[in-house]
Design a protein around this motif. Sequence first.
Motif, short mmCIF file in Angstrom:
data_model
loop_
_atom_site.label_atom_id
_atom_site.label_comp_id
_atom_site.label_asym_id
_atom_site.label_seq_id
_atom_site.Cartn_x
_atom_site.Cartn_y
_atom_site.Cartn_z
N ASN A 45 5.17 -20.02 -3.68
CA ASN A 45 6.53 -20.26 -3.20
C ASN A 45 6.81 -19.52 -1.88
N LYS A 46 5.83 -19.58 -0.99
CA LYS A 46 5.89 -19.03 0.37
C LYS A 46 5.80 -17.51 0.43
N LYS A 47 5.65 -16.84 -0.72
CA LYS A 47 5.49 -15.39 -0.72
C LYS A 47 4.02 -15.04 -0.90
N THR A 48 3.57 -14.02 -0.17
CA THR A 48 2.16 -13.62 -0.17
C THR A 48 1.94 -12.35 -0.99
N TYR A 49 0.88 -12.39 -1.78
CA TYR A 49 0.46 -11.22 -2.58
C TYR A 49 -1.02 -10.98 -2.27
N ILE A 50 -1.36 -9.78 -1.82
CA ILE A 50 -2.76 -9.44 -1.52
C ILE A 50 -3.08 -8.08 -2.15
N LYS A 51 -4.24 -8.00 -2.80
CA LYS A 51 -4.71 -6.72 -3.32
C LYS A 51 -6.23 -6.63 -3.19
N HIS A 52 -6.71 -5.40 -3.11
CA HIS A 52 -8.14 -5.14 -2.97
C HIS A 52 -8.59 -4.18 -4.07
N TYR A 53 -9.79 -4.38 -4.56
CA TYR A 53 -10.28 -3.60 -5.70
C TYR A 53 -11.71 -3.14 -5.45
N GLY A 54 -12.05 -1.99 -6.03
CA GLY A 54 -13.40 -1.46 -5.87
C GLY A 54 -13.58 -0.83 -4.51
N GLU A 55 -14.83 -0.76 -4.08
CA GLU A 55 -15.17 -0.18 -2.77
C GLU A 55 -16.21 -1.06 -2.11
N LEU A 56 -16.10 -1.21 -0.81
CA LEU A 56 -17.00 -2.10 -0.09
C LEU A 56 -18.45 -1.65 -0.20
#
Length: 373
Positions: free
Chosen positions: A60-71
Motif C-alpha cells: 500500500n505504497k509504504k516501504t519496509y526494509i530490514k537486514h539480518y545476520g552479517e555479510l
Amino acid sequence: MTKFSFIFFVFLSVHSFGQKKLNSSKNNFDKSVYHSMDTVADSFLKKSGANSVSIAIVKNKKTYIKHYGELDKGKGNKATNQTLFEIGSTTKIFTGTLMANAVLENKIGLDDDIRKYLNEDFSNLEFQGNPIKIKDLLVHRSGIQTPFPVTQQIRDKYPAERFLYYKNRLDKAYTKELFLADLRKVKVDSLPGTGYKYGALAPELCAYILENVYKKSYNDLLNEEIFKKAGMKSTKLNLENNEILANGYNAKGDTMEPLTISIWGASKFLKSTMDDLSKFIKFELNSNNKVIIESHRKVYSNINMGYFWDTIADDNGNTNYIKDGGSNGISNVLKILPKYNLGILIIANQNDRNTGTNIEDALNKLEITLKEN
C-alpha cells in the motif's frame, strides 16, 4: 459555551478519536509486518546457513526494509539500505521494461523479424523460412539452443567445482564482436516460439537491438527510462573505484568472485541497493504506468511470460509477476502482486542449489501473511 462552539468541540473530539484509532491500526499493521519479516528471516538463516539476508516489502505504497545476520561471518557487518548487491538475472526484467517502452513508442514491433534491427543480413537466423521474432526473445524461445558464450570446452576441461571460476574468465574475454560473430554462424534448432532455452542470448540481443533503434547505449537507456523515473540513484552496471560490492558465498562458505562481462550486461550485470530496489517495486506497482503494464503483458497467450517476467496466477485468479536472480554468491527473488498493492524482494549473500528454493519458501510465507492484512 455557544451551541456552535459545543458542536465544533464534539467534532474535534470525534475526529481526534478516529485519528488515534487509525494511527493505532497502522502501528499494529507495521508491527505485524516487521514481526513476520523477523520470523521468516530467522527461519531462513537457520535453514540455509547463509550469513545474511535482506528483505524489502512495499505494501500500500509504504516501504519496509530490514537486514539480518552479517555479510561476512565473524565481522558483524550487517547490510544496510545502501549495501550494493549483484542482482544477477533480475537484470533481465529491466531489459524487458526497455523493450516494452520501445514497443509502446512504436520503435519495435513484437511480431517483427529481429533481423530488421540487426544492421546485417543474418540469413541463418530462421528455421525453415520462419524468422525469429522480437517476442520470441522475450520468452527465451528463439529456437537457438546454443549458449552464448559456449561453455562446453571449460565443462570438459575443468572439474565442476572450478566451473564458475573459469566461466568468469570466459565472460570477461567474450566481447561484443565475438557475440556477433557467433550470432552469424549459429544454427536455429527449432521453430521460433518453441524450444525454451534460458540464458544470456535473448536479453543481450535485446540490448543490441535497443542500441540500434535509439542510437544510445544500453546503459544510457537504463538511466533515462528507468533509474531516473523511479528515483533509483545507486543502481548501475559498473561500479566506481570507491564503491564496494557485498561479498557472496557458496554453500561451503567460500568467498565467490563477482560476475564479469564484456558484452552489454543486459542478462545479469546490474548492481543495486535495497533502497533502490524498493523504489523499483513501487515503480512496478504503478497501475498508471503504461510501460509497466505492457512489460507484464503475456506476449504469447499460451506462454506464462511477459517481457522476461514469469507470470503466475494465484488461487483467486489474480496474476502475479516473479523473477529470480543469482550471481556466483548472491541470490534474490522479486515478486510483484498488483491486486494486493504488494511487492516483496529477498536477497541473500549465498548461492547454491538450495538457496533459491529457500528464498522462495520465505517469500511465500510473507506473501500469505501480507495478503491477509
